[in-house]
Scaffold this active site. Sequence first.
Site, PDB file in Angstrom:
ATOM      1  CG  LEU A   1     -10.279  87.611  31.450  1.00 22.67           C
ATOM      2  CD1 LEU A   1     -10.014  88.995  30.857  1.00 22.67           C
ATOM      3  CD2 LEU A   1     -11.048  87.731  32.767  1.00 22.67           C
ATOM      4  CB  SER A   2      -8.008  82.590  31.016  1.00 19.04           C
ATOM      5  OG  SER A   2      -8.715  82.820  32.209  1.00 19.04           O
TER       6      SER A   2
ATOM      7  CD  GLN B   1     -20.243  61.290  69.773  1.00 20.55           C
ATOM      8  OE1 GLN B   1     -19.057  61.162  70.053  1.00 20.55           O
ATOM      9  NE2 GLN B   1     -21.181  61.556  70.680  1.00 20.55           N
TER      10      GLN B   1
ATOM     11  CG  PHE C   1     -16.053  85.866  29.865  1.00 27.48           C
ATOM     12  CD1 PHE C   1     -16.672  87.101  29.799  1.00 27.48           C
ATOM     13  CD2 PHE C   1     -15.010  85.691  30.775  1.00 27.48           C
ATOM     14  CE1 PHE C   1     -16.244  88.155  30.607  1.00 27.48           C
ATOM     15  CE2 PHE C   1     -14.587  86.729  31.580  1.00 27.48           C
ATOM     16  CZ  PHE C   1     -15.198  87.970  31.503  1.00 27.48           C
TER      17      PHE C   1
ATOM     18  N   GLY D   1     -17.627  55.274  50.740  1.00 21.58           N
ATOM     19  CA  GLY D   1     -16.674  54.205  50.466  1.00 21.58           C
ATOM     20  C   GLY D   1     -16.459  53.982  48.980  1.00 21.58           C
TER      21      GLY D   1
ATOM     22  CD  GLU E   1     -17.319  82.706  36.405  1.00 23.54           C
ATOM     23  OE1 GLU E   1     -17.843  83.565  37.141  1.00 23.54           O
ATOM     24  OE2 GLU E   1     -17.976  81.881  35.749  1.00 23.54           O
TER      25      GLU E   1
END
Length: 391
Positions: free
Chosen positions: A117-118, A277, A115, A338, A362
């Site tokens: 496009l750019s 926690q 495709f 880590g 996109e």
Amino acid sequence: MPAFSLDPQQSAWCAELRSLAAGRLRPLARKGEPGRVNRPLLAELGRLGLLERLFTSGALDLCLMRESLAYACTEAETALALQGLGAHPVHAHGTPAQRDRWLPAVARGDAVAAFALSEPGAGSDAAALTLRADGGGGGGGAAPAARRWRLTGAKCWISNAPEADFYTVFARTTPGAGSRGVTAFLVPADRPGLTGGALEMLSPHPIGTLDFDGVPVTGDDVLGEVDRGFRVAMGTLNLLRPSVGAFAVGMAQAALDATVAHTARRDAFGGPLSGLQTVAHQVAEMALRTEAARLMVYAAATAYDQAAPDVPRRAAMAKLLATETAQYVVDTAVQLHGARALRRGHLLEHLYREVRAPRIYEGASEVQRAVIAKDLYARQHTGEESGEEAR
């Protein structure tokens, strides 16, 4: 079917796809060369019937495929998605001859689609395309098929370039007309004057440039209508954008599952990481955002399948939320793992390189916000006019 609920058959299919991706596709992906088209992988996708489903499935099924493949093998997901991106304009707008020539080969994995496009100066602003289609005449009242152009200019950041077998190319046929003067052409890779080169990118996708030096095209190569190619581009992106979100959700889920397993067994400060926690809350936030993104992707895909009027806005929202979420989830997963997650070959090292690009291609995140805002203000304007009429 409610957008928030998959039936047992769909859930079983997703599980099967994950298994196939891990057992049959991942080994082929590992043998491929980063930044190059992996034709054996494409051929296997064809043998499994997944490429053919690009043309027979709805948007939701496409999302389920992309999410499931991405979870276990991002390379297979990307190979499938790029075939869909490059070939969907042919499927949706091609002539019988164009479809017969290319779509069966795409479905088998024999032909690689792209495709285009750019451009170097027109990435997010697709209406600013400068690739020229000079000519357009046929002489003597010729039929539309006899019209001839020469394509001159360049494309950049094109997935599968320069190794694709054909390109959906968007070129300016009417200068100064913005999005109304762009035409989509189906251009085989062996056309004289068409060359290109590969680009080395952060993610291991095949991406490159294309140069057009008077590349000949005719009315037989037009996809859709002359000067209406922007519709072809936007129609393709409206279909694919939710499934880009699905790709992101698949990566986020893989990162989340790896993090749950790691923090449950990794001891630190006198107990498992999951007992802290701050860690448990981060994992909960990762799960919350991933599920929210998944639901928005499914809702946008269902809206597309039902031909809802707000598909562009929903597609933009789904891609935006899912890709930004995946970036957060993968980054958090790396932090909780880590240094081991930074080692070459680790799942999260791989995902960290993969997850960045979907926020750009996109339609970058900023473009998605612009699409959403434009739709909201258009609705506001229409609502005000309706209110004035009622008064």
